[in-house]
Design a protein around this motif. Structure first.
Motif, PDB file in Angstrom:
ATOM      1  N   ASN A   4    -113.033 123.626  64.083  1.00  0.00           N
ATOM      2  CA  ASN A   4    -112.799 123.913  65.496  1.00  0.00           C
ATOM      3  C   ASN A   4    -113.729 123.089  66.384  1.00  0.00           C
ATOM      4  OD1 ASN A   4    -111.086 125.391  67.207  1.00  0.00           O
ATOM      5  ND2 ASN A   4    -112.651 126.938  67.592  1.00  0.00           N
ATOM      6  N   LEU A  63    -112.271 119.608  66.503  1.00  0.00           N
ATOM      7  CA  LEU A  63    -111.087 119.581  67.374  1.00  0.00           C
ATOM      8  C   LEU A  63    -111.514 119.564  68.843  1.00  0.00           C
ATOM      9  CD1 LEU A  63    -108.669 122.116  65.636  1.00  0.00           C
ATOM     10  CD2 LEU A  63    -108.415 119.642  65.724  1.00  0.00           C
ATOM     11  N   ASP A  64    -112.499 120.386  69.179  1.00  0.00           N
ATOM     12  CA  ASP A  64    -112.980 120.432  70.565  1.00  0.00           C
ATOM     13  C   ASP A  64    -113.658 119.134  70.974  1.00  0.00           C
ATOM     14  OD1 ASP A  64    -112.146 122.996  71.408  1.00  0.00           O
ATOM     15  OD2 ASP A  64    -113.808 123.933  70.348  1.00  0.00           O
ATOM     16  N   ASP A 113    -112.661 116.149  70.307  1.00  0.00           N
ATOM     17  CA  ASP A 113    -111.641 115.150  70.657  1.00  0.00           C
ATOM     18  C   ASP A 113    -112.114 113.743  70.275  1.00  0.00           C
ATOM     19  OD1 ASP A 113    -109.238 114.167  71.647  1.00  0.00           O
ATOM     20  OD2 ASP A 113    -109.999 113.967  73.695  1.00  0.00           O
ATOM     21  N   ASN A 128    -112.523 111.740  60.787  1.00  0.00           N
ATOM     22  CA  ASN A 128    -111.786 111.447  62.019  1.00  0.00           C
ATOM     23  C   ASN A 128    -111.973 110.007  62.471  1.00  0.00           C
ATOM     24  OD1 ASN A 128    -110.807 114.077  62.300  1.00  0.00           O
ATOM     25  ND2 ASN A 128    -111.170 114.073  64.499  1.00  0.00           N
ATOM     26  N   SER A 140    -117.618 125.574  71.857  1.00  0.00           N
ATOM     27  CA  SER A 140    -116.666 125.774  70.764  1.00  0.00           C
ATOM     28  C   SER A 140    -117.012 127.075  70.070  1.00  0.00           C
ATOM     29  CB  SER A 140    -116.744 124.608  69.781  1.00  0.00           C
ATOM     30  OG  SER A 140    -115.790 124.758  68.751  1.00  0.00           O
ATOM     31  N   VAL A 188    -109.183 129.028  70.037  1.00  0.00           N
ATOM     32  CA  VAL A 188    -108.891 127.609  69.905  1.00  0.00           C
ATOM     33  C   VAL A 188    -108.609 127.077  71.303  1.00  0.00           C
ATOM     34  CG1 VAL A 188    -107.335 125.911  68.857  1.00  0.00           C
ATOM     35  CG2 VAL A 188    -107.969 127.976  67.594  1.00  0.00           C
ATOM     36  N   ARG A 215    -105.283 123.450  74.638  1.00  0.00           N
ATOM     37  CA  ARG A 215    -104.434 122.289  74.338  1.00  0.00           C
ATOM     38  C   ARG A 215    -104.024 122.227  72.865  1.00  0.00           C
ATOM     39  NH1 ARG A 215    -109.622 120.463  74.908  1.00  0.00           N
ATOM     40  NH2 ARG A 215    -110.532 119.185  73.226  1.00  0.00           N
ATOM     41  N   HIS A 216    -104.718 122.991  72.021  1.00  0.00           N
ATOM     42  CA  HIS A 216    -104.378 123.015  70.600  1.00  0.00           C
ATOM     43  C   HIS A 216    -103.726 124.327  70.171  1.00  0.00           C
ATOM     44  CE1 HIS A 216    -106.667 119.381  70.195  1.00  0.00           C
ATOM     45  NE2 HIS A 216    -107.839 119.964  70.362  1.00  0.00           N
ATOM     46  N   HIS A 225    -101.116 126.082  70.601  1.00  0.00           N
ATOM     47  CA  HIS A 225     -99.729 126.252  70.178  1.00  0.00           C
ATOM     48  C   HIS A 225     -99.491 125.699  68.774  1.00  0.00           C
ATOM     49  CE1 HIS A 225     -99.916 122.166  71.726  1.00  0.00           C
ATOM     50  NE2 HIS A 225     -98.752 121.885  71.171  1.00  0.00           N
ATOM     51  N   ARG A 226    -100.474 124.931  68.250  1.00  0.00           N
ATOM     52  CA  ARG A 226    -100.335 124.365  66.913  1.00  0.00           C
ATOM     53  C   ARG A 226    -101.395 124.868  65.940  1.00  0.00           C
ATOM     54  NH1 ARG A 226    -101.767 119.380  67.027  1.00  0.00           N
ATOM     55  NH2 ARG A 226    -102.507 119.318  69.171  1.00  0.00           N
ATOM     56  N   TRP A 227    -102.560 125.219  66.465  1.00  0.00           N
ATOM     57  CA  TRP A 227    -103.670 125.632  65.620  1.00  0.00           C
ATOM     58  C   TRP A 227    -104.038 127.088  65.882  1.00  0.00           C
ATOM     59  CZ3 TRP A 227    -105.970 122.913  61.744  1.00  0.00           C
ATOM     60  CH2 TRP A 227    -105.695 121.542  61.671  1.00  0.00           C
TER      61      TRP A 227
END
Length: 356
Positions: A143, A146-147, A149, A175, A276, A281, A284-285, A287-289
């Motif tokens: 997480n 992801l935050d 970016d 990444n 974070s 979550v 912006r994430h 809906h998927r995560w």
């Protein structure tokens, strides 16, 4: 009756028993193999510094207020467990005895979960069962990344190389970032380098921001990931990033943020400070995560060998030595990283940096 590890008061760990939970038709009984001790949230409960111990969280207003704390001693804590299926209810078809399941059920010898919960968390039979304890802390690390970016070719500086920081550093490198690892403990810096960090900087030598600028042609880091929970490290993370860059905070800060000076680089360099926290979550994430995907992704990466988590385990000790294990993490962090309580005869003393 089943054994449990309990916090009776700050600094007071006991071994006691509780009734075995009954097995219902869709239930799955798990016999715990390993349970990891979190050196973050769990140590704040052990020390009595966690905000939930001294204040009340109002979920409606999302504010801490004075009043009766929601966390009360005695309590069974823990959220890094893996166990073997030993019995299933009459209507269970999704799992079978002998399978290994990871999840969260606290430092207890047995538990009963729903079959859907167990079926979604079955560990590959070829995997080292200890990997299962990393599902939660690994999700926290994922997480954070992801935050952050991150993008290919960017420089990411990770402050704090405990278990969380070691996983964050590995994920950041996957990444595509050049990873600079920072800590005040030489053993943790060496481990981070062995696990793929590009540069290791000893925080005790000072001048982290200046050294990172030399590494980046004077620009500064594209992102800093502060996971130590130390306000002084947060201040140095703010100093380390480039103009209008990001600092992502995944550390669990306790008390006042002494040593953080927001009128300096934070203000003059327009630094973007991002919190974070695993309970949510980023929108912006979202809906998927979700939490389940974060957990499963980390376990899948570990089983496939893309995340090297076994070397993070510094000790596996019998659960009956839990008081010693907490005291070790609390007072001698230079001697321990991930401490694991062994149940069901799977344990052993002082296993350090196990093979992958």
């Amino acid at each position: 009756m089943a054994a449990v590890v309990r916090l009776d008061a700050p600094g007071c760990v006991t071994i006691t028993e509780e009734p075995d939970p009954p097995l219902h038709a869709t239930g799955v009984r798990l016999r715990t193999l390993f349970s990891g001790i979190s050196a973050g949230t769990e140590l704040t409960q052990y020390r009595g510094t966690n905000a939930h111990v001294v204040k009340t969280w109002d979920p409606g207003t999302r504010l801490f207020t004075a009043g009766r704390p929601e966390f009360a001693y005695p309590a069974v804590v823990g959220y890094e467990e893996v166990g073997e299926v030993v019995e299933v209810g009459d209507d269970v078809t999704a799992v079978r005895p002998g399978q290994v399941v990871w999840g969260v059920w606290g430092h207890r010898a047995t538990t009963v979960v729903e079959q859907d919960y167990a079926a979604a968390r079955v560990l590959d039979p070829a995997a080292d069962p200890v990997l299962g304890i990393f599902s939660h802390i690994g999700a926290v690390a994922l997480n954070v990344v992801l935050d952050a970016d991150l993008h290919v070719g960017e420089t990411a500086v990770v402050f704090g190389l405990g278990v969380l920081g070691q996983i964050v550093a590995q994920l950041a490198r996957r990444n595509g970032a050049r990873v600079v690892a920072v800590d005040a403990l030489a053993d943790r810096l060496e481990l981070a380098g062995r696990l793929g960090a590009d540069v290791a900087l000893h925080a005790g030598e000072g001048g982290v921001a200046e050294r990172v600028r030399r590494l980046t042609g004077g620009r500064g880091a594209d992102v800093a990931l502060e996971v130590s929970g130390n306000p002084k490290a947060l201040h140095e993370a703010v100093r380390t990033v480039a103009y209008n860059a990001r600092v992502v905070t995944g550390g669990f800060y306790q008390g006042e943020a002494r040593g953080l000076f927001l009128g300096e680089e934070f203000h003059h360099n327009r630094v973007d400070l991002v919190c974070s926290q695993i309970s949510g979550v980023a929108p912006r994430h979202a809906h998927r995560w979700d939490r389940a995907r974060l957990n499963a992704t980390v376990i899948d990466l570990a089983v496939a060998g893309h995340l090297r988590l076994r070397p993070l385990v510094s000790h596996v000790v019998p659960f009956t030595d839990a008081a010693w294990a907490y005291e070790l993490l609390d007072t001698r962090p230079d001697q321990a990283l991930q401490v694991v309580l062994g149940f069901s005869g799977t344990d052993g003393h002082d296993h350090r940096h196990g093979d992958e």
